[in-house]
Design an enzyme around this catalytic site. Structure first.
Site, PDB file in Angstrom:
ATOM      1  N   GLU A  55       2.700   2.387   4.727  1.00 49.44           N
ATOM      2  CA  GLU A  55       1.807   2.243   3.599  1.00 49.44           C
ATOM      3  C   GLU A  55       1.328   3.565   3.042  1.00 49.44           C
ATOM      4  OE1 GLU A  55       0.219  -0.866   2.170  1.00 49.44           O
ATOM      5  OE2 GLU A  55       0.379   0.487   0.843  1.00 49.44           O
ATOM      6  N   GLY A  73      -0.334   7.022  -2.053  1.00 46.21           N
ATOM      7  CA  GLY A  73      -1.412   7.652  -1.410  1.00 46.21           C
ATOM      8  C   GLY A  73      -2.416   6.465  -0.702  1.00 46.21           C
ATOM      9  N   ILE A 109      -3.613   3.695  -2.152  1.00 44.24           N
ATOM     10  CA  ILE A 109      -3.426   2.259  -2.653  1.00 44.24           C
ATOM     11  C   ILE A 109      -2.757   1.448  -1.864  1.00 44.24           C
ATOM     12  CG2 ILE A 109      -2.685   0.924  -4.722  1.00 44.24           C
ATOM     13  CD1 ILE A 109      -2.831   3.563  -6.422  1.00 44.24           C
ATOM     14  N   LYS A 136       9.530   6.991  -3.727  1.00 45.50           N
ATOM     15  CA  LYS A 136       8.503   6.036  -3.537  1.00 45.50           C
ATOM     16  C   LYS A 136       8.915   4.643  -4.240  1.00 45.50           C
ATOM     17  CE  LYS A 136       4.759   9.374  -3.245  1.00 45.50           C
ATOM     18  NZ  LYS A 136       3.897  10.238  -4.087  1.00 45.50           N
TER      19      LYS A 136
END
Ligand code: HSE
Length: 434
Positions: A127, A132, A134, A203
């Site tokens: 995660e 970061g 969220i 990401k």
């Protein structure tokens, strides 16, 4: 019940935050997880002044943590591709679960890592690798599981957003703001990863896989950084009602998946256009839910630790469950991934901002309009400024409707070939996100 024993590898910004949050919120975390979570070993190269590790055993050798029979979960926070890959694969081979914040590792080696984890029946949770603090991976993988995802668009690099915000709001210089981002622990070890969009592409690659059920394909992501943005373009964009953000866009089309990171004009009244500083935001558009927006700190010690610790809680809750019935790493069952291709940038479609420096002669605007219309490119708005004092050139700024990149590249070549156009045409993509 005995506590779960965790080994933290890497005691930098995120590692120290993880240690501190686990210690400070130990009771709350145990009430959620059903068992205590104890840091039983730390691998660090040097002490971190932000963290009092007390009597926790320390080693300088990260692979010792993967080999330690006491450890149930290895937390990989060393970053990079090579040693991190070795550490994670060793931990998996030794039957340990893994939590990592390493987006580069997952984007580049994730397919291999998840395959090994499935063979061993262990969890790899990541995660903290995207946006970061969220919890966007959990939201996309679980909360939005009913939807066919149409697109994902996000400000997913805190350093880049911090730089753009400080430059726009305070007129600060690029190197000055970058140095502050490094001091605050936001930037990657190699900050070109932040400003050239590589970190955001890592990401976005992860988000796209989870959104569309495709394998991780970082090598197919298109990446353009923010280093060539000028204050002139930031100002013209504002005058036309837009903000420039460094955006990652993943869109599903009939032809394939668009996967691209680049500076982008966004209408100034969109919520995401007002996400500033180190904050990140990810919009997800699904066929049932419509548009959603996830917002929070995209980098930093404790925001990122928040995601690492949440993963640890998830792992502890799921470690006694049947591996076949866990949430799949990439949201879709591994034998149900799609081979829908990732499109080359030439086949992607967006609207465009163009800035043309033209000689102050009659008929230039008509020539420009004719080149665009000959290629079916519709103009949404146009702004022509006074001739510049220093060179007598007239900046002409246009926003077009959506067009395929291939057609825009051809049009720009034709514009640059005009006698009255001087220098390169500046081109920035535009997304309305509606
Ligand atoms: N360098 C990254 C950023 C850290 O600035 O967003 C969080 O991934």
């Amino acid at each position: 019940m005995k506590p779960v024993k965790v080994g933290i590898c890497g005691l930098g910004t995120v590692g120290s935050g993880t240690f501190n949050v686990l210690k400070r919120n130990a009771e709350e975390i145990a009430r959620r997880a059903g068992r205590g979570i104890e840091v039983a070993q730390i691998a660090q190269r040097r002490p971190n002044p932000h963290c009092d590790t007390g009597s926790t055993p320390i080693t300088a050798e990260v692979l010792a943590v993967a080999d330690n029979p006491e450890i149930d979960v290895v937390v990989e926070l060393i970053g990079g591709y090579t040693l991190a890959r070795e550490l994670v694969l060793r931990a998996i081979a030794n039957g340990k679960h893994v939590v990592t914040a390493n987006k580069a590792l997952i984007a580049v080696h994730g397919n291999e890592i998840f395959a090994k984890a499935r063979e061993q029946g262990v969890i790899v949770a990541f995660e903290a690798s995207v946006a970061g603090g969220i919890p966007v991976i959990k939201a996309l993988r679980e909360g939005l599981a009913a939807n066919r995802i149409n697109w994902v668009a996000g400000i997913i690099n805190g350093t880049g957003n911090f730089i753009l915000s400080e430059m726009r709001e305070k007129g600060r210089t690029f190197p000055d703001v970058l140095a502050e981002a490094q001091a605050l622990g936001y930037a990657e070890a190699d900050p070109t990863f932040d400003v050239e969009g590589i970190d955001a592409a890592h990401k976005l690659t992860i988000l796209a896989s989870i959104a569309f059920g495709i394998p991780l394909q970082f090598d197919k992501a298109y990446t353009e950084g923010i280093t060539r943005l000028t204050t002139a373009d930031v100002g013209y964009a504002e005058a036309l009602g837009y903000r420039i953000k460094h955006l990652g866009v993943a869109r599903s089309t009939a032809q394939g998946i668009e996967l691209r990171v680049h500076p982008t004009l966004i209408p100034a009244d969109r919520l995401i256009a007002n996400v500033n500083g180190v904050m990140n935001a990810v919009m997800v558009n699904g066929d049932a839910v419509g548009s959603t927006l996830f917002y929070g700190a995209g980098a930093g010690r404790e925001p990122t630790a928040s995601a690492v610790v949440a993963d640890l809680v998830d792992v502890v809750r799921a470690m006694t469950s049947d591996p076949e019935n866990r949430v799949p790493h990439l949201a879709f069952q591994p034998d149900a991934l799609s081979d829908h291709p990732v499109l080359p940038i030439e086949s992607c479609e967006s609207a465009y901002y163009l800035r043309i420096q033209a000689k102050d002669h009659p008929g230039v605007l008509a020539q420009v309009a004719s080149i665009l219309s000959a290629r079916g490119i519709n103009i949404e708005s146009i702004m022509q400024k006074e001739a510049e004092e220093h060179d007598g050139l007239v900046p002409m700024i246009l926003i077009t409707h959506r067009v395929t990149e291939r057609h825009m590249v051809e049009a720009i070549a034709a514009l640059e070939a005009l006698d009255d156009v001087v220098g390169d045409v500046v081109r920035i993509r535009v997304e309305h996100l509606n």
